[in-house]
Write a protein that holds these residues in place. Structure first.
Motif, PDB file in Angstrom:
ATOM      1  N   SER A  10      -3.442  20.205  21.690  1.00 29.62           N
ATOM      2  CA  SER A  10      -4.152  20.605  20.474  1.00 29.62           C
ATOM      3  C   SER A  10      -5.272  19.645  20.114  1.00 29.62           C
ATOM      4  O   SER A  10      -5.448  18.581  20.720  1.00 29.62           O
ATOM      5  N   ARG A  11      -6.000  20.029  19.053  1.00 30.04           N
ATOM      6  CA  ARG A  11      -7.089  19.226  18.533  1.00 30.04           C
ATOM      7  C   ARG A  11      -6.621  17.853  18.046  1.00 30.04           C
ATOM      8  O   ARG A  11      -7.433  16.942  17.905  1.00 30.04           O
ATOM      9  N   SER A  12      -5.350  17.710  17.746  1.00 27.43           N
ATOM     10  CA  SER A  12      -4.891  16.424  17.228  1.00 27.43           C
ATOM     11  C   SER A  12      -5.033  15.308  18.256  1.00 27.43           C
ATOM     12  O   SER A  12      -5.020  14.129  17.896  1.00 27.43           O
ATOM     13  N   GLN A  13      -5.231  15.675  19.533  1.00 24.17           N
ATOM     14  CA  GLN A  13      -5.471  14.639  20.540  1.00 24.17           C
ATOM     15  C   GLN A  13      -6.731  13.847  20.210  1.00 24.17           C
ATOM     16  O   GLN A  13      -6.811  12.651  20.461  1.00 24.17           O
ATOM     17  N   GLN A 197     -21.094  18.274  31.937  1.00 29.50           N
ATOM     18  CA  GLN A 197     -20.091  17.747  32.857  1.00 29.50           C
ATOM     19  C   GLN A 197     -20.113  16.222  32.875  1.00 29.50           C
ATOM     20  O   GLN A 197     -19.054  15.581  32.896  1.00 29.50           O
ATOM     21  N   ALA A 198     -21.294  15.641  32.849  1.00 30.81           N
ATOM     22  CA  ALA A 198     -21.391  14.178  32.822  1.00 30.81           C
ATOM     23  C   ALA A 198     -20.800  13.626  31.536  1.00 30.81           C
ATOM     24  O   ALA A 198     -20.151  12.569  31.545  1.00 30.81           O
ATOM     25  N   PHE A 199     -21.009  14.323  30.434  1.00 29.28           N
ATOM     26  CA  PHE A 199     -20.430  13.904  29.158  1.00 29.28           C
ATOM     27  C   PHE A 199     -18.909  13.850  29.262  1.00 29.28           C
ATOM     28  O   PHE A 199     -18.281  12.861  28.851  1.00 29.28           O
ATOM     29  N   LEU A 200     -18.297  14.888  29.816  1.00 27.84           N
ATOM     30  CA  LEU A 200     -16.834  14.900  29.951  1.00 27.84           C
ATOM     31  C   LEU A 200     -16.360  13.778  30.860  1.00 27.84           C
ATOM     32  O   LEU A 200     -15.343  13.132  30.585  1.00 27.84           O
ATOM     33  N   GLN A 201     -17.070  13.522  31.927  1.00 29.53           N
ATOM     34  CA  GLN A 201     -16.681  12.429  32.826  1.00 29.53           C
ATOM     35  C   GLN A 201     -16.735  11.087  32.097  1.00 29.53           C
ATOM     36  O   GLN A 201     -15.850  10.238  32.266  1.00 29.53           O
ATOM     37  N   LYS A 202     -17.751  10.894  31.276  1.00 33.79           N
ATOM     38  CA  LYS A 202     -17.896   9.618  30.558  1.00 33.79           C
ATOM     39  C   LYS A 202     -16.788   9.426  29.527  1.00 33.79           C
ATOM     40  O   LYS A 202     -16.229   8.327  29.407  1.00 33.79           O
ATOM     41  N   ILE A 203     -16.474  10.473  28.770  1.00 36.18           N
ATOM     42  CA  ILE A 203     -15.444  10.284  27.753  1.00 36.18           C
ATOM     43  C   ILE A 203     -14.081  10.112  28.392  1.00 36.18           C
ATOM     44  O   ILE A 203     -13.246   9.342  27.895  1.00 36.18           O
ATOM     45  N   HIS A 204     -13.831  10.809  29.504  1.00 35.20           N
ATOM     46  CA  HIS A 204     -12.532  10.675  30.166  1.00 35.20           C
ATOM     47  C   HIS A 204     -12.336   9.285  30.763  1.00 35.20           C
ATOM     48  O   HIS A 204     -11.197   8.866  30.996  1.00 35.20           O
ATOM     49  N   ALA A 205     -13.435   8.592  31.007  1.00 35.73           N
ATOM     50  CA  ALA A 205     -13.350   7.237  31.572  1.00 35.73           C
ATOM     51  C   ALA A 205     -13.173   6.164  30.502  1.00 35.73           C
ATOM     52  O   ALA A 205     -12.907   5.003  30.844  1.00 35.73           O
ATOM     53  N   ARG A 206     -13.299   6.509  29.239  1.00 33.46           N
ATOM     54  CA  ARG A 206     -13.189   5.503  28.184  1.00 33.46           C
ATOM     55  C   ARG A 206     -11.735   5.021  28.073  1.00 33.46           C
ATOM     56  O   ARG A 206     -10.798   5.833  28.025  1.00 33.46           O
ATOM     57  N   PRO A 207     -11.515   3.724  28.016  1.00 32.78           N
ATOM     58  CA  PRO A 207     -10.143   3.208  27.910  1.00 32.78           C
ATOM     59  C   PRO A 207      -9.387   3.771  26.708  1.00 32.78           C
ATOM     60  O   PRO A 207      -8.193   4.077  26.810  1.00 32.78           O
ATOM     61  N   ALA A 208     -10.058   3.917  25.574  1.00 32.85           N
ATOM     62  CA  ALA A 208      -9.383   4.440  24.380  1.00 32.85           C
ATOM     63  C   ALA A 208      -8.948   5.879  24.585  1.00 32.85           C
ATOM     64  O   ALA A 208      -7.882   6.294  24.099  1.00 32.85           O
ATOM     65  N   TYR A 209      -9.753   6.662  25.288  1.00 30.28           N
ATOM     66  CA  TYR A 209      -9.371   8.050  25.591  1.00 30.28           C
ATOM     67  C   TYR A 209      -8.108   8.069  26.441  1.00 30.28           C
ATOM     68  O   TYR A 209      -7.173   8.835  26.174  1.00 30.28           O
ATOM     69  N   ARG A 210      -8.077   7.223  27.458  1.00 31.89           N
ATOM     70  CA  ARG A 210      -6.911   7.194  28.351  1.00 31.89           C
ATOM     71  C   ARG A 210      -5.659   6.718  27.610  1.00 31.89           C
ATOM     72  O   ARG A 210      -4.560   7.240  27.846  1.00 31.89           O
ATOM     73  N   ARG A 211      -5.823   5.744  26.721  1.00 33.73           N
ATOM     74  CA  ARG A 211      -4.670   5.287  25.938  1.00 33.73           C
ATOM     75  C   ARG A 211      -4.149   6.400  25.035  1.00 33.73           C
ATOM     76  O   ARG A 211      -2.933   6.560  24.869  1.00 33.73           O
ATOM     77  N   ALA A 212      -5.054   7.169  24.461  1.00 31.26           N
ATOM     78  CA  ALA A 212      -4.646   8.267  23.580  1.00 31.26           C
ATOM     79  C   ALA A 212      -3.883   9.330  24.357  1.00 31.26           C
ATOM     80  O   ALA A 212      -2.903   9.895  23.849  1.00 31.26           O
ATOM     81  N   ILE A 213      -4.314   9.620  25.581  1.00 22.49           N
ATOM     82  CA  ILE A 213      -3.596  10.591  26.415  1.00 22.49           C
ATOM     83  C   ILE A 213      -2.200  10.073  26.734  1.00 22.49           C
ATOM     84  O   ILE A 213      -1.213  10.817  26.684  1.00 22.49           O
ATOM     85  N   GLU A 214      -2.111   8.791  27.038  1.00 18.72           N
ATOM     86  CA  GLU A 214      -0.798   8.206  27.345  1.00 18.72           C
ATOM     87  C   GLU A 214       0.137   8.306  26.150  1.00 18.72           C
ATOM     88  O   GLU A 214       1.321   8.627  26.298  1.00 18.72           O
ATOM     89  N   ARG A 215      -0.375   8.051  24.949  1.00 19.23           N
ATOM     90  CA  ARG A 215       0.475   8.113  23.757  1.00 19.23           C
ATOM     91  C   ARG A 215       0.728   9.545  23.312  1.00 19.23           C
ATOM     92  O   ARG A 215       1.821   9.856  22.826  1.00 19.23           O
ATOM     93  N   GLY A 216      -0.268  10.404  23.478  1.00 17.98           N
ATOM     94  CA  GLY A 216      -0.136  11.773  22.994  1.00 17.98           C
ATOM     95  C   GLY A 216       0.722  12.657  23.876  1.00 17.98           C
ATOM     96  O   GLY A 216       1.318  13.623  23.401  1.00 17.98           O
ATOM     97  N   GLY A 217       0.738  12.354  25.156  1.00 17.04           N
ATOM     98  CA  GLY A 217       1.564  13.139  26.056  1.00 17.04           C
ATOM     99  C   GLY A 217       0.834  14.355  26.620  1.00 17.04           C
ATOM    100  O   GLY A 217      -0.398  14.381  26.699  1.00 17.04           O
ATOM    101  N   ASP A 218       1.597  15.352  26.982  1.00 19.66           N
ATOM    102  CA  ASP A 218       1.100  16.528  27.690  1.00 19.66           C
ATOM    103  C   ASP A 218      -0.133  17.112  27.008  1.00 19.66           C
ATOM    104  O   ASP A 218      -0.114  17.388  25.811  1.00 19.66           O
ATOM    105  N   TYR A 219      -1.185  17.310  27.793  1.00 16.09           N
ATOM    106  CA  TYR A 219      -2.457  17.797  27.240  1.00 16.09           C
ATOM    107  C   TYR A 219      -3.105  18.703  28.279  1.00 16.09           C
ATOM    108  O   TYR A 219      -3.858  18.278  29.127  1.00 16.09           O
ATOM    109  N   ASN A 220      -2.744  19.977  28.226  1.00 19.06           N
ATOM    110  CA  ASN A 220      -3.185  20.943  29.226  1.00 19.06           C
ATOM    111  C   ASN A 220      -3.855  22.106  28.525  1.00 19.06           C
ATOM    112  O   ASN A 220      -3.204  22.899  27.853  1.00 19.06           O
ATOM    113  N   LEU A 221      -5.173  22.235  28.705  1.00 22.17           N
ATOM    114  CA  LEU A 221      -5.909  23.291  28.025  1.00 22.17           C
ATOM    115  C   LEU A 221      -6.075  24.524  28.897  1.00 22.17           C
ATOM    116  O   LEU A 221      -6.746  25.472  28.502  1.00 22.17           O
ATOM    117  N   LEU A 222      -5.469  24.538  30.070  1.00 23.91           N
ATOM    118  CA  LEU A 222      -5.549  25.711  30.926  1.00 23.91           C
ATOM    119  C   LEU A 222      -4.532  26.765  30.549  1.00 23.91           C
ATOM    120  O   LEU A 222      -4.669  27.926  30.941  1.00 23.91           O
TER     121      LEU A 222
END
Length: 224
Positions: A10-13, A197-222
C-alpha cells in the motif's frame, strides 16, 4: 513516538520511506489485506473511520491521507531538508506534485485495476461477454490513452529536472514513487519512458528506501 498503521502492498510504504529519510524513530502496527478482496481489514476502522491506510498517530494527532501525512512530516520534522518553506517557487512545485500524485495519477491507475478485474471476475456465462466487452472498451478508449498522456507528461517533466520538485530530492519524489511503481507494474511504464525508469532506479537505490522495504515487509504491486 510516531506510529504508522501500515497495510501491506500500500501507499503507507511511502510513509515508512519518508521516516527513514528523516531518521526519525517510529513503530509499525501491521495490517494485512484480505487475500480475496485485497481490501484493508476492519480493524483499521478503530484507528480512522474510513478504515484505510496509511494512518499515523503522533502524540494526540491521528492523520490519514498519504499526501497530508507526507506534508505534515516534512513540515514538522524535515528542517528544510526535504521540503522548502511555504511560499517559495520550489515549495509551490512540491505542493503541486503532492496533490498530482493522488489527484491525477492514481485515479487512472485504479480505474485500470478495476476494469481489469471486471474482465477477469467470475460471472454467469451470459453476462461475461458483455462485462468483458464494456470493460475492454473503457480501457482501450479512455483509461489507457489517459495513462499514456500522463506518463508522457511526467516523462517530459523529468527530462527538464532531475527530481519532481526540481533539485534536490524532496517529498515530492516520495509522493510520486507509488503511482510510478504502480504504472511500472501494470500501467504501461516501460522503455518508452527512460527518465521515469531512471527515476525508479534512483529511488530504489536509496539506502532509506531499502531500509523502509526491510521494515515494511511484503511490497508487491503486481497483484490484483
Amino acid at each position: 513516538m510516531i506510529t504508522v498503521h501500515h497495510l501491506n502492498h500500500s501507499r503507507s510504504q511511502r510513509v515508512l520511506w519518508l521516516l527513514e529519510e528523516l531518521g526519525l524513530p517510529y513503530e509499525i502496527k501491521r495490517y494485512e489485506r484480505d487475500r480475496k478482496t485485497m481490501l484493508a481489514p476492519p480493524e483499521l476502522r478503530a484507528v480512522h473511520p474510513l478504515g484505510k491506510s496509511p494512518v499515523i498517530t503522533d502524540g494526540e494527532l491521528t492523520l490519514a491521507e498519504s499526501g497530508a501525512i507526507i506534508q505534515y512530516l516534512g513540515d514538522r520534522y524535515g528542517a528544510g531538508r526535504l521540503i522548502e518553506a511555504p511560499g517559495t517557487p520550489t515549495r509551490l512545485r512540491i505542493n503541486y506534485w503532492l496533490h498530482y500524485a493522488e489527484g491525477s495519477a492514481m485515479p487512472l491507475l485504479l480505474l485500470k485495476l478495476v476494469f481489469r478485474r471486471v474482465q477477469t471476475a467470475p460471472a454467469p456465462f451470459f453476462v461475461r461477454p458483455v462485462a468483458k466487452g464494456i470493460a475492454g472498451k473503457v480501457q482501450h478508449d479512455f483509461v489507457d490513452p489517459q495513462i499514456a498522456l500522463h506518463l508522457a507528461y511526467m516523462e517530459g517533466e523529468l527530462a527538464r529536472a532531475e527530481w519532481f520538485g526540481g533539485a534536490p530530492f524532496s517529498v515530492a519524489d516520495i509522493a510520486m514513487s507509488f503511482p510510478l511503481e504502480v504504472a511500472a507494474a501494470r500501467g504501461g511504464l516501460d522503455e518508452r519512458y527512460p527518465h521515469l525508469q531512471a527515476f525508479l532506479q534512483k529511488i530504489h537505490a536509496r539506502p532509506a528506501y531499502r531500509r523502509a522495504i526491510e521494515r515494511g515487509g511484503d511490497y508487491n504491486l503486481l497483484g490484483g
